[in-house]
Motif scaffolding. Structure first.
Motif, PDB file in Angstrom:
ATOM      1  N   LYS A 278       1.086  -0.838  -0.126  1.00 23.72           N
ATOM      2  CA  LYS A 278      -0.028  -0.431  -0.330  1.00 23.72           C
ATOM      3  C   LYS A 278       0.738   1.293  -0.326  1.00 23.72           C
ATOM      4  CE  LYS A 278      -3.181   2.605   2.651  1.00 23.72           C
ATOM      5  NZ  LYS A 278      -4.241   3.092   1.324  1.00 23.72           N
ATOM      6  N   ARG A 283       1.488   2.655  -4.396  1.00 20.57           N
ATOM      7  CA  ARG A 283       1.868   4.069  -4.448  1.00 20.57           C
ATOM      8  C   ARG A 283       2.057   4.779  -5.312  1.00 20.57           C
ATOM      9  NH1 ARG A 283       2.057   6.604   1.145  1.00 20.57           N
ATOM     10  NH2 ARG A 283       0.259   6.046   1.048  1.00 20.57           N
ATOM     11  N   ALA A 286       0.513   3.731  -9.313  1.00 21.42           N
ATOM     12  CA  ALA A 286      -0.937   4.160  -9.015  1.00 21.42           C
ATOM     13  C   ALA A 286      -0.227   5.734  -9.804  1.00 21.42           C
ATOM     14  CB  ALA A 286      -1.359   4.659  -7.689  1.00 21.42           C
ATOM     15  N   GLU A 287       0.653   6.507  -8.768  1.00 23.93           N
ATOM     16  CA  GLU A 287       1.543   7.330  -9.896  1.00 23.93           C
ATOM     17  C   GLU A 287       2.104   7.583 -11.256  1.00 23.93           C
ATOM     18  OE1 GLU A 287       4.580   8.516  -6.880  1.00 23.93           O
ATOM     19  OE2 GLU A 287       3.129   8.997  -5.413  1.00 23.93           O
ATOM     20  N   SER A 290      -1.620   7.235 -13.221  1.00 28.73           N
ATOM     21  CA  SER A 290      -2.828   8.204 -12.588  1.00 28.73           C
ATOM     22  C   SER A 290      -3.000   9.285 -14.330  1.00 28.73           C
ATOM     23  CB  SER A 290      -2.408   8.419 -12.007  1.00 28.73           C
ATOM     24  OG  SER A 290      -2.792   8.286 -10.712  1.00 28.73           O
ATOM     25  N   PRO A 294      -6.609   7.485 -14.207  1.00 36.31           N
ATOM     26  CA  PRO A 294      -6.960   7.841 -12.899  1.00 36.31           C
ATOM     27  C   PRO A 294      -6.779   6.934 -12.013  1.00 36.31           C
ATOM     28  CG  PRO A 294      -7.394   9.289 -14.464  1.00 36.31           C
ATOM     29  CD  PRO A 294      -7.185   8.528 -14.956  1.00 36.31           C
ATOM     30  N   VAL A 295      -6.327   6.463 -11.143  1.00 37.84           N
ATOM     31  CA  VAL A 295      -6.317   5.417 -10.288  1.00 37.84           C
ATOM     32  C   VAL A 295      -5.707   5.887  -9.274  1.00 37.84           C
ATOM     33  CG1 VAL A 295      -4.550   4.128 -10.711  1.00 37.84           C
ATOM     34  CG2 VAL A 295      -6.501   2.728  -9.558  1.00 37.84           C
ATOM     35  N   SER A 296      -5.765   5.551  -7.713  1.00 37.48           N
ATOM     36  CA  SER A 296      -5.592   5.132  -6.478  1.00 37.48           C
ATOM     37  C   SER A 296      -5.080   3.939  -5.671  1.00 37.48           C
ATOM     38  CB  SER A 296      -5.893   5.732  -5.322  1.00 37.48           C
ATOM     39  OG  SER A 296      -7.337   5.234  -4.457  1.00 37.48           O
ATOM     40  N   ASP A 297      -4.048   3.782  -4.824  1.00 37.26           N
ATOM     41  CA  ASP A 297      -3.316   2.962  -4.006  1.00 37.26           C
ATOM     42  C   ASP A 297      -4.612   2.261  -3.334  1.00 37.26           C
ATOM     43  OD1 ASP A 297      -3.432   5.586  -2.774  1.00 37.26           O
ATOM     44  OD2 ASP A 297      -2.388   3.757  -0.737  1.00 37.26           O
ATOM     45  N   ASP A 298      -5.106   2.556  -3.404  1.00 32.21           N
ATOM     46  CA  ASP A 298      -6.507   1.961  -2.050  1.00 32.21           C
ATOM     47  C   ASP A 298      -7.538   0.732  -3.401  1.00 32.21           C
ATOM     48  OD1 ASP A 298      -6.198   2.491  -0.257  1.00 32.21           O
ATOM     49  OD2 ASP A 298      -6.953   5.097  -0.119  1.00 32.21           O
TER      50      ASP A 298
END
Length: 331
Positions: A278, A283, A286-287, A290, A294-298
């Motif tokens: 996580k 992370r 995701a960076e 993105s 677009p996406v998040s680590d969650d």
């Protein structure tokens, strides 16, 4: 059969020895930022294992485990910054950290005596509400608790001034804590805890005080979670409501479930893996993606959970253990 067990035991001992050796020399080959993150991962493992003591060994759905982490954290932070309470207390962190564990234990004893008589969704609902209450109290009494942002305990209150020494303290704390809980769950008490988990009515029929052993597991879980919360404060030098928050609770649950609930080793492996995934791997992924997607680590973390539930519902530890047992039987 005994030869198979001895082979597995020998392999387990060798694996643990290898892991300890690697973790001991790792700071000499890693950057300060990586070392800092690994130290927090060690503490997170204690969060996960302490939750597994209740969820995995007594079958109780405690969704408010972070309340113990937060109580331990705020206890040591306020004792180290007693002016927030209108007091003038001067105590070393080696006293206030255990005080955090004891405060969490006492709270767990009081709450557990009431909540553990509930079952199923009722227990889950009541325990889930507790952290939310403390988050609101932290905001209402912001002069004491620092509001949603929390407060810093000061550089002089760190576990150690050097990040590498803090890493070793966190590593030692993790091994001592999980060793203590391992001894408990593999003792006669652990046998009774598993009996309660497997069939409460049958456990009562053979003379096991179900409420007593549920409460014992709850208090042990609360104590080590409170200790870990207190250590976190003096590791990162800040305290805040993120130690009560829902995302932390979800990460703990994910770590234990992915590793294998009730397997102990699964909570250790899963907790460490989830924290690193996580806060580092996902992370960075995701960076990287993105700008295009677009996406998040969650989101990546929860997607991994879905895949593992479908492919290894018993947890990775049980999956690997079954594979190794099959290989050993063939030999």
């Amino acid at each position: 059969m005994s030869s198979v067990k001895s082979k597995v035991s020998f392999r387990a001992v060798m694996a643990i020895a290898a892991i300890i050796a690697i973790l001991a020399v790792l700071p000499f080959f890693s950057s300060s930022s990586v070392i800092y993150m690994l130290g927090l991962a060690f503490i997170f493992v204690v969060y996960a294992v302490s939750w597994d003591v209740v969820a995995g060994y007594t079958g109780q759905t405690n969704l408010g485990h972070t309340v113990f982490i937060g109580i331990g954290a705020y206890t040591t932070a306020l004792l180290q910054n007693s002016h927030r309470l209108g007091l003038d207390i001067s105590a070393p962190i080696w006293l206030t950290i255990p005080a955090g564990g004891i405060a969490a234990l006492l709270f767990g004893l009081g709450i557990g005596a009431v909540c553990l008589r509930l079952k199923g969704y009722y227990l889950a609902l009541v325990t889930a509400i507790l952290p939310l209450i403390f988050i609101q109290l932290a905001n209402i009494y912001s002069g004491v608790f620092g509001g949603y942002e929390g407060f810093s305990v000061g550089f002089g209150k760190a576990l150690a001034s050097d990040v590498r020494l803090r890493y070793y303290i966190a590593l030692a704390f993790m091994f001592i804590s999980i060793a203590a809980m391992y001894v408990l769950v593999n003792s006669r008490i652990g046998v009774k805890l598993r009996a309660v988990r497997d069939d409460e009515e049958l456990a009562e029929a053979v003379g096991i005080d179900v409420v007593k052993y549920k409460l014992l597991a709850f208090c042990v879980s609360a104590f080590f979670a409170g200790l870990a919360g207190a250590v976190t404060v003096h590791y990162r030098l800040t305290v805040g409501v993120d130690l009560f928050d829902i995302p932390l609770m979800l990460a703990i649950i994910l770590g234990v479930i992915i590793g294998g609930i009730g397997t102990f080793y699964g909570a250790v492996f899963g907790g460490f893996a989830i924290y690193i995934a996580k806060n580092w791997i996902f992370r960075q992924i995701a960076e990287t993606i993105s700008p295009v997607f677009p996406v998040s680590d969650d989101i990546l973390l929860y997607a991994l959970l879905i895949v593992l539930i479908l492919k290894a519902p018993e947890g990775i530890t049980n999956k690997v253990k079954g594979f190794l047992s099959a290989r050993t039987a063939e030999e």
